[in-house]
Motif scaffolding. Structure first.
Motif, PDB file in Angstrom:
ATOM      1  N   ILE A  22       0.847  -1.192   0.000  1.00  0.00           N
ATOM      2  CA  ILE A  22       0.000   0.000   0.000  1.00  0.00           C
ATOM      3  C   ILE A  22       0.886   1.247   0.000  1.00  0.00           C
ATOM      4  O   ILE A  22       1.726   1.418   0.877  1.00  0.00           O
ATOM      5  CB  ILE A  22      -0.938   0.019   1.221  1.00  0.00           C
ATOM      6  CG1 ILE A  22      -1.810  -1.243   1.233  1.00  0.00           C
ATOM      7  CG2 ILE A  22      -1.819   1.264   1.198  1.00  0.00           C
ATOM      8  CD1 ILE A  22      -2.718  -1.335   2.434  1.00  0.00           C
ATOM      9  N   ALA A  23       0.689   2.088  -0.993  1.00  0.00           N
ATOM     10  CA  ALA A  23       1.507   3.293  -1.110  1.00  0.00           C
ATOM     11  C   ALA A  23       1.166   4.279   0.004  1.00  0.00           C
ATOM     12  O   ALA A  23      -0.013   4.469   0.334  1.00  0.00           O
ATOM     13  CB  ALA A  23       1.281   3.952  -2.470  1.00  0.00           C
ATOM     14  N   PRO A  24       2.159   4.915   0.616  1.00  0.00           N
ATOM     15  CA  PRO A  24       1.882   5.905   1.670  1.00  0.00           C
ATOM     16  C   PRO A  24       1.201   7.145   1.095  1.00  0.00           C
ATOM     17  O   PRO A  24       1.436   7.525  -0.055  1.00  0.00           O
ATOM     18  CB  PRO A  24       3.268   6.229   2.227  1.00  0.00           C
ATOM     19  CG  PRO A  24       4.215   5.896   1.117  1.00  0.00           C
ATOM     20  CD  PRO A  24       3.609   4.742   0.382  1.00  0.00           C
ATOM     21  N   THR A  25       0.350   7.757   1.874  1.00  0.00           N
ATOM     22  CA  THR A  25      -0.348   8.976   1.468  1.00  0.00           C
ATOM     23  C   THR A  25       0.091  10.138   2.351  1.00  0.00           C
ATOM     24  O   THR A  25       0.481   9.945   3.512  1.00  0.00           O
ATOM     25  CB  THR A  25      -1.869   8.791   1.559  1.00  0.00           C
ATOM     26  OG1 THR A  25      -2.219   8.408   2.903  1.00  0.00           O
ATOM     27  CG2 THR A  25      -2.345   7.734   0.592  1.00  0.00           C
ATOM     28  N   TYR A  26       0.000  11.336   1.775  1.00  0.00           N
ATOM     29  CA  TYR A  26       0.427  12.549   2.477  1.00  0.00           C
ATOM     30  C   TYR A  26      -0.714  13.569   2.434  1.00  0.00           C
ATOM     31  O   TYR A  26      -1.347  13.758   1.390  1.00  0.00           O
ATOM     32  CB  TYR A  26       1.685  13.123   1.827  1.00  0.00           C
ATOM     33  CG  TYR A  26       2.838  12.144   1.777  1.00  0.00           C
ATOM     34  CD1 TYR A  26       3.772  12.077   2.796  1.00  0.00           C
ATOM     35  CD2 TYR A  26       2.968  11.263   0.700  1.00  0.00           C
ATOM     36  CE1 TYR A  26       4.827  11.178   2.755  1.00  0.00           C
ATOM     37  CE2 TYR A  26       4.015  10.352   0.651  1.00  0.00           C
ATOM     38  CZ  TYR A  26       4.937  10.317   1.680  1.00  0.00           C
ATOM     39  OH  TYR A  26       5.962   9.407   1.634  1.00  0.00           O
ATOM     40  N   THR A  27      -0.953  14.198   3.558  1.00  0.00           N
ATOM     41  CA  THR A  27      -2.049  15.152   3.686  1.00  0.00           C
ATOM     42  C   THR A  27      -1.505  16.541   3.978  1.00  0.00           C
ATOM     43  O   THR A  27      -0.642  16.710   4.844  1.00  0.00           O
ATOM     44  CB  THR A  27      -3.021  14.738   4.800  1.00  0.00           C
ATOM     45  OG1 THR A  27      -3.553  13.444   4.502  1.00  0.00           O
ATOM     46  CG2 THR A  27      -4.171  15.729   4.921  1.00  0.00           C
ATOM     47  N   ALA A  28      -2.006  17.519   3.228  1.00  0.00           N
ATOM     48  CA  ALA A  28      -1.672  18.924   3.460  1.00  0.00           C
ATOM     49  C   ALA A  28      -2.967  19.682   3.712  1.00  0.00           C
ATOM     50  O   ALA A  28      -3.962  19.467   3.013  1.00  0.00           O
ATOM     51  CB  ALA A  28      -0.929  19.513   2.259  1.00  0.00           C
TER      52      ALA A  28
ATOM     53  N   PRO B 131       3.571  14.369  -1.608  1.00  0.00           N
ATOM     54  CA  PRO B 131       3.412  15.473  -0.654  1.00  0.00           C
ATOM     55  C   PRO B 131       3.364  16.845  -1.322  1.00  0.00           C
ATOM     56  O   PRO B 131       2.626  17.727  -0.868  1.00  0.00           O
ATOM     57  CB  PRO B 131       4.631  15.326   0.268  1.00  0.00           C
ATOM     58  CG  PRO B 131       5.611  14.491  -0.490  1.00  0.00           C
ATOM     59  CD  PRO B 131       4.800  13.598  -1.355  1.00  0.00           C
ATOM     60  N   LYS B 132       4.127  17.046  -2.393  1.00  0.00           N
ATOM     61  CA  LYS B 132       4.097  18.339  -3.088  1.00  0.00           C
ATOM     62  C   LYS B 132       2.751  18.573  -3.755  1.00  0.00           C
ATOM     63  O   LYS B 132       2.224  19.695  -3.731  1.00  0.00           O
ATOM     64  CB  LYS B 132       5.228  18.390  -4.123  1.00  0.00           C
ATOM     65  CG  LYS B 132       6.621  18.388  -3.524  1.00  0.00           C
ATOM     66  CD  LYS B 132       7.687  18.480  -4.614  1.00  0.00           C
ATOM     67  CE  LYS B 132       9.090  18.492  -4.009  1.00  0.00           C
ATOM     68  NZ  LYS B 132      10.145  18.560  -5.056  1.00  0.00           N
ATOM     69  N   LEU B 133       2.210  17.529  -4.359  1.00  0.00           N
ATOM     70  CA  LEU B 133       0.911  17.650  -5.006  1.00  0.00           C
ATOM     71  C   LEU B 133      -0.177  17.961  -3.981  1.00  0.00           C
ATOM     72  O   LEU B 133      -1.074  18.779  -4.243  1.00  0.00           O
ATOM     73  CB  LEU B 133       0.584  16.367  -5.759  1.00  0.00           C
ATOM     74  CG  LEU B 133      -0.752  16.329  -6.502  1.00  0.00           C
ATOM     75  CD1 LEU B 133      -0.826  17.436  -7.551  1.00  0.00           C
ATOM     76  CD2 LEU B 133      -0.976  14.957  -7.140  1.00  0.00           C
ATOM     77  N   SER B 134      -0.101  17.349  -2.825  1.00  0.00           N
ATOM     78  CA  SER B 134      -1.088  17.614  -1.773  1.00  0.00           C
ATOM     79  C   SER B 134      -1.049  19.075  -1.354  1.00  0.00           C
ATOM     80  O   SER B 134      -2.093  19.728  -1.204  1.00  0.00           O
ATOM     81  CB  SER B 134      -0.824  16.711  -0.563  1.00  0.00           C
ATOM     82  OG  SER B 134      -0.951  15.347  -0.897  1.00  0.00           O
ATOM     83  N   LYS B 135       0.159  19.604  -1.172  1.00  0.00           N
ATOM     84  CA  LYS B 135       0.290  21.012  -0.779  1.00  0.00           C
ATOM     85  C   LYS B 135      -0.237  21.933  -1.872  1.00  0.00           C
ATOM     86  O   LYS B 135      -0.980  22.892  -1.596  1.00  0.00           O
ATOM     87  CB  LYS B 135       1.761  21.333  -0.499  1.00  0.00           C
ATOM     88  CG  LYS B 135       1.993  22.738   0.038  1.00  0.00           C
ATOM     89  CD  LYS B 135       3.441  23.149  -0.071  1.00  0.00           C
ATOM     90  CE  LYS B 135       3.780  23.482  -1.520  1.00  0.00           C
ATOM     91  NZ  LYS B 135       5.083  24.168  -1.668  1.00  0.00           N
ATOM     92  N   ASN B 136       0.095  21.642  -3.116  1.00  0.00           N
ATOM     93  CA  ASN B 136      -0.339  22.498  -4.221  1.00  0.00           C
ATOM     94  C   ASN B 136      -1.864  22.487  -4.377  1.00  0.00           C
ATOM     95  O   ASN B 136      -2.479  23.532  -4.629  1.00  0.00           O
ATOM     96  CB  ASN B 136       0.325  22.058  -5.526  1.00  0.00           C
ATOM     97  CG  ASN B 136       1.823  22.295  -5.509  1.00  0.00           C
ATOM     98  OD1 ASN B 136       2.327  23.146  -4.768  1.00  0.00           O
ATOM     99  ND2 ASN B 136       2.560  21.552  -6.323  1.00  0.00           N
ATOM    100  N   ILE B 137      -2.469  21.327  -4.232  1.00  0.00           N
ATOM    101  CA  ILE B 137      -3.928  21.242  -4.377  1.00  0.00           C
ATOM    102  C   ILE B 137      -4.623  22.039  -3.279  1.00  0.00           C
ATOM    103  O   ILE B 137      -5.577  22.793  -3.539  1.00  0.00           O
ATOM    104  CB  ILE B 137      -4.386  19.771  -4.349  1.00  0.00           C
ATOM    105  CG1 ILE B 137      -3.934  19.049  -5.612  1.00  0.00           C
ATOM    106  CG2 ILE B 137      -5.904  19.679  -4.206  1.00  0.00           C
ATOM    107  CD1 ILE B 137      -4.252  17.569  -5.622  1.00  0.00           C
ATOM    108  N   ALA B 138      -4.165  21.885  -2.041  1.00  0.00           N
ATOM    109  CA  ALA B 138      -4.807  22.585  -0.926  1.00  0.00           C
ATOM    110  C   ALA B 138      -4.691  24.101  -1.086  1.00  0.00           C
ATOM    111  O   ALA B 138      -5.684  24.838  -0.964  1.00  0.00           O
ATOM    112  CB  ALA B 138      -4.192  22.128   0.394  1.00  0.00           C
TER     113      ALA B 138
END
Length: 240
Positions: free
Chosen positions: A60-66, A146-153
C-alpha cells in the motif's frame, strides 16, 4: 394433592440443575478444546499479523495530507458593531462556502493548475470541514505525493477566494494558515491494519477449534463412554 405438586416442582428443579451442569461441562470441554489448539491460534495470529504489517508497508503506497484554513470574518454594520443579523448572515456564508469549495468550476481550475485530468479527480482528493461553532474552514488534500497535496490545498483556497471576490463581491475571507510541505505519511495506519489482521487470525484459529469440537463424536476415555452411553464400562483395552 399439594404433596404431588411439590414432588413435580422438585423434579423440574432437579432436571433443570442437571441440564445446567451438562451445559457447564460442555463449555468447559469447549474451553479445553480451544486450549488444545492454542499453538495453532498463536501461529495464525503471528502469520496474519505479519502479513498485515508487511502488506501495509510494501503493497500500500503511503499517502500525504496537506491542510490549509480560511476564516470568514463577520461583517461589521454601519454603526461599527456586530449585530445578530450580521452573525446569521456570516454563518450562512460559512455553510455555503463549505459546499462551494468543491464545486466543478473551482475544481476545474485547480485541476488545470496542478496538472490533473478533471474536476472529479481533484474532488476525490479534497476534503472540506468546518469546525463547530466557528467561522474557520479547513481544506485538506490527500495524495501519494506530498508536493501535489500542498499544491492542491493552497490552489483550492486561492481559486475560491478569487472566485468569491469576482462573482459575489465577498471580501471577508482570510487565509489563516497555508498548507505546508510534509514528508510524514498520514496513511495507511500500519498499527491498525496489523491489529485487525492479528484479530482475523485469532478468530479463524478459535473458529477451527470450535468446529473440531462440535463435529468430533469420538469417545476417548472411560468417563466419556459412561456419560454419553449411560452404561457402565467393565474393562478397557490399553494402548500398546
Amino acid at each position: 394433592m399439594n404433596y404431588e405438586k411439590i414432588r413435580r416442582d422438585d423434579n423440574i428443579i432437579n432436571v433443570t440443575n442437571i441440564a445446567d451442569d451438562e451445559d457447564a461441562i460442555d463449555l468447559l470441554e469447549l474451553g479445553i478444546s480451544i486450549i488444545k489448539y492454542i499453538k495453532l491460534i498463536v501461529l495464525l495470529c503471528l502469520v496474519f499479523g505479519c502479513s498485515g504489517f508487511f502488506g501495509t508497508k510494501l503493497l500500500i503506497a503511503p499517502t500525504y495530507t496537506a491542510s490549509t484554513s480560511i476564516y470568514l470574518t463577520p461583517q461589521i454594520s454601519e454603526s461599527g458593531s456586530l449585530d445578530y443579523n450580521s452573525q446569521m448572515a456570516n454563518s450562512k456564508l460559512v455553510t455555503n462556502a463549505v459546499n462551494l469549495l468543491t464545486q466543478n468550476n473551482i475544481m476545474s481550475e485547480v485541476a488545470k493548475d496542478v496538472g490533473l485530468e478533471s474536476a472529479e479527480s481533484v474532488k476525490k482528493l479534497v476534503s472540506v470541514s468546518n469546525e463547530s461553532n466557528t467561522e474557520i474552514i479547513t481544506i485538506s488534500a490527500t495524495t501519494t505525493d506530498p508536493k501535489l497535496s500542498k499544491n492542491i490545498a493552497n490552489d483550492t483556497v486561492s481559486t475560491f477566494v478569487k472566485t468569491m471576490q469576482k462573482n459575489l463581491n465577498v471580501r471577508n475571507i482570510e487565509v489563516v494558515d497555508k498548507a505546508k510541505l510534509s514528508y510524514v505519511p498520514s496513511g495507511p495506519n500500519v498499527k491498525k491494519n496489523t491489529l485487525l489482521a492479528t484479530l482475523v487470525g485469532f478468530v479463524l484459529g478459535c473458529g477451527y477449534a470450535v468446529l473440531r469440537f462440535l463435529f468430533d463424536n469420538r469417545l476417548r476415555t472411560k468417563e466419556e463412554a459412561e456419560k454419553y452411553l449411560g452404561i457402565p464400562v467393565f474393562c478397557e483395552i490399553p494402548e500398546l
